[in-house]
Design a protein around this motif. Structure first.
Motif, short mmCIF file in Angstrom:
data_model
loop_
_atom_site.label_atom_id
_atom_site.label_comp_id
_atom_site.label_asym_id
_atom_site.label_seq_id
_atom_site.Cartn_x
_atom_site.Cartn_y
_atom_site.Cartn_z
N GLU A 136 0.81 -1.21 0.00
CA GLU A 136 0.00 0.00 0.00
C GLU A 136 0.85 1.26 0.00
OE1 GLU A 136 -3.01 -0.06 3.01
OE2 GLU A 136 -3.91 -1.91 2.28
N VAL A 137 2.17 1.10 0.19
CA VAL A 137 3.07 2.25 0.09
C VAL A 137 3.39 2.50 -1.38
CG1 VAL A 137 5.36 3.14 0.65
CG2 VAL A 137 4.03 1.90 2.37
N ALA A 138 3.73 1.43 -2.09
CA ALA A 138 4.02 1.56 -3.52
C ALA A 138 2.72 1.80 -4.28
CB ALA A 138 4.70 0.29 -4.02
N SER A 139 2.71 2.77 -5.16
CA SER A 139 1.51 3.05 -5.95
C SER A 139 1.91 3.81 -7.22
CB SER A 139 0.50 3.88 -5.15
OG SER A 139 0.95 5.20 -4.98
N ASP A 140 0.96 3.92 -8.14
CA ASP A 140 1.20 4.63 -9.39
C ASP A 140 0.59 6.03 -9.37
OD1 ASP A 140 2.51 2.41 -10.48
OD2 ASP A 140 0.60 1.51 -11.10
N GLU A 141 0.32 6.55 -8.18
CA GLU A 141 -0.27 7.88 -8.08
C GLU A 141 0.71 8.95 -8.55
OE1 GLU A 141 -3.05 8.02 -4.22
OE2 GLU A 141 -1.02 7.35 -3.80
N ALA A 142 0.17 10.10 -8.87
CA ALA A 142 1.01 11.25 -9.15
C ALA A 142 1.79 11.60 -7.89
CB ALA A 142 0.16 12.43 -9.58
N PRO A 143 3.02 12.12 -8.03
CA PRO A 143 3.85 12.40 -6.86
C PRO A 143 3.17 13.25 -5.79
CG PRO A 143 5.15 12.60 -8.86
CD PRO A 143 3.73 12.40 -9.29
N GLU A 144 2.44 14.28 -6.21
CA GLU A 144 1.79 15.15 -5.22
C GLU A 144 0.73 14.40 -4.44
OE1 GLU A 144 1.96 15.72 -8.46
OE2 GLU A 144 3.47 17.30 -8.61
N GLN A 145 -0.04 13.57 -5.14
CA GLN A 145 -1.09 12.80 -4.47
C GLN A 145 -0.48 11.78 -3.52
OE1 GLN A 145 -3.03 11.35 -8.06
NE2 GLN A 145 -4.83 12.62 -7.63
N LYS A 146 0.57 11.11 -3.97
CA LYS A 146 1.21 10.10 -3.14
C LYS A 146 1.81 10.74 -1.89
CE LYS A 146 4.52 6.28 -3.34
NZ LYS A 146 5.42 5.50 -4.20
N LEU A 147 2.45 11.89 -2.05
CA LEU A 147 3.06 12.58 -0.91
C LEU A 147 2.01 12.93 0.13
CD1 LEU A 147 5.89 13.74 -0.05
CD2 LEU A 147 5.04 15.95 -0.88
N ALA A 148 0.88 13.48 -0.32
CA ALA A 148 -0.18 13.88 0.61
C ALA A 148 -0.79 12.66 1.31
CB ALA A 148 -1.26 14.66 -0.14
N ARG A 149 -0.99 11.59 0.55
CA ARG A 149 -1.60 10.39 1.14
C ARG A 149 -0.67 9.76 2.18
NH1 ARG A 149 -1.64 4.90 0.01
NH2 ARG A 149 -0.28 5.17 -1.79
N GLN A 150 0.61 9.66 1.84
CA GLN A 150 1.55 9.06 2.78
C GLN A 150 1.72 9.91 4.04
OE1 GLN A 150 2.46 6.12 2.65
NE2 GLN A 150 2.21 5.53 0.53
N GLN A 151 1.70 11.22 3.87
CA GLN A 151 1.84 12.10 5.02
C GLN A 151 0.63 11.97 5.95
OE1 GLN A 151 3.28 15.94 4.04
NE2 GLN A 151 3.05 16.79 6.09
N ALA A 152 -0.56 11.93 5.37
CA ALA A 152 -1.77 11.79 6.18
C ALA A 152 -1.79 10.44 6.89
CB ALA A 152 -3.01 11.95 5.31
N ARG A 153 -1.40 9.39 6.17
CA ARG A 153 -1.41 8.06 6.78
C ARG A 153 -0.41 7.97 7.91
NH1 ARG A 153 -1.43 2.21 3.75
NH2 ARG A 153 -1.27 0.94 5.61
N ASN A 154 0.79 8.50 7.74
CA ASN A 154 1.79 8.42 8.78
C ASN A 154 1.41 9.27 9.98
OD1 ASN A 154 4.80 9.33 9.86
ND2 ASN A 154 4.65 7.21 9.17
N ARG A 155 0.78 10.41 9.74
CA ARG A 155 0.30 11.24 10.84
C ARG A 155 -0.72 10.47 11.67
NH1 ARG A 155 -1.96 14.89 7.91
NH2 ARG A 155 -0.09 16.14 7.58
N ARG A 156 -1.62 9.77 10.99
CA ARG A 156 -2.64 9.00 11.69
C ARG A 156 -2.03 7.83 12.45
NH1 ARG A 156 -5.80 9.45 14.99
NH2 ARG A 156 -6.28 7.36 15.72
N THR A 157 -0.98 7.23 11.88
CA THR A 157 -0.31 6.13 12.58
C THR A 157 0.25 6.60 13.91
OG1 THR A 157 0.27 5.04 10.50
CG2 THR A 157 1.60 4.49 12.42
N GLY A 158 0.90 7.75 13.91
CA GLY A 158 1.44 8.28 15.15
C GLY A 158 0.33 8.58 16.16
#
Length: 264
Positions: free
Chosen positions: A70-92
């Motif tokens: 679920e980390v690897a994806s074909d999203e556009a860089p901006e979309q991937k960056l935002a999604r990963q940041q939100a997910r990691n924030r929620r993990t913490g």
């Protein structure tokens, strides 16, 4: 069925048991499992009839960390960056929610306890392990960073031991985890772990519910797990690395069971 119910929740009187249930993936944390955790934690935060939460994993493993598929994806860089940041924030935030529960939280660990799995173990109040448990913070070997688990590792085992664990990124056995303080007690096998878990639950239930919750509040008042800005800095760092070429190579190497190119 595991994908339909990624977190199995059962209750026996005041004892709630949450079992991460993706055994085919060593209980790696998926988006669906994370959402199930968030629902459970929101319920428990206001449930004064529940007194103990047991965290475990199905199929002989605790949790192998974030599902890298679920980390690897074909999203556009901006979309991937935002999604990963939100997910990691929620993990913490999820680890903080576990630690803030009024219930006493006990982690019962078998098999793999890696990456985010370590976060669950160290956010728990008490951690017990079977002799077959194995622990690792392998993020840097995947081109990632141990962003949101790092404060919990430092709190549990101290900065020197946590530093070595996250920089060497090697797997340690249960005995070593006990020696450096990742877990409170190591039992010979699954049967021993089950017996000690029940004994620990019984001991906790001897305490007054209100006094236990107040004691946990006092422990939290000793100081924050990390400076106020850390969670956001960690989420941003994870998002940057998750979107990098290093992460693409590291995850590909992990899937192919080979060394990444930087390791020769």
């Amino acid at each position: 069925m595991a994908e339909e119910t990624p977190l199995l929740v059962t209750r026996e009187g005041p004892v709630v048991r949450a079992t991460m249930n993706r055994p085919e993936r060593r209980n790696a944390l998926s988006m669906a499992m994370g959402e199930a955790w968030d629902r459970l934690l929101a319920e428990l935060a206001t449930d004064r009839s529940a007194r103990v939460l047991v965290i475990a994993g199905a199929g002989g493993h605790f949790c192998a960390g974030l599902d890298l598929t679920e980390v690897a994806s074909d999203e556009a860089p901006e979309q991937k960056l935002a999604r990963q940041q939100a997910r990691n924030r929620r993990t913490g935030a999820r680890f903080a929610d576990i630690a803030a529960l009024p219930q006493v939280v006990i982690a019962a660990i078998e098999g793999s306890c890696h990456a985010g799995g370590l976060g669950f173990a160290c956010a728990a109040d008490i951690a017990l392990a079977a002799g077959n448990a194995r622990f690792a913070a392998p993020e840097v070997r995947r081109g990632l960073v141990p962003a949101q688990i790092l404060p919990w590792l430092v709190r549990r085992m101290g900065r020197p031991a946590a530093t070595r664990l996250v920089l060497e990124a090697t797997v340690i056995d249960a005995a070593e985890a006990g020696r450096i303080g990742v877990v409170h007690q190591v039992l010979p096998d699954a049967a021993g772990l089950a017996a000690q878990l029940e004994a620990t639950i019984a001991a906790v239930l001897e305490g007054a519910p209100g006094a236990l919750a107040e004691t946990k509040g006092l422990l939290a008042a000793l100081g924050p797990i990390a400076p106020e800005a850390y969670a956001e800095a960690g989420a941003a760092a994870f998002a940057r690395t998750a979107s990098s070429e290093e992460a693409q190579e590291g995850i590909a190497a992990f899937k192919a069971k080979r060394k990444p190119r930087w390791a020769g």
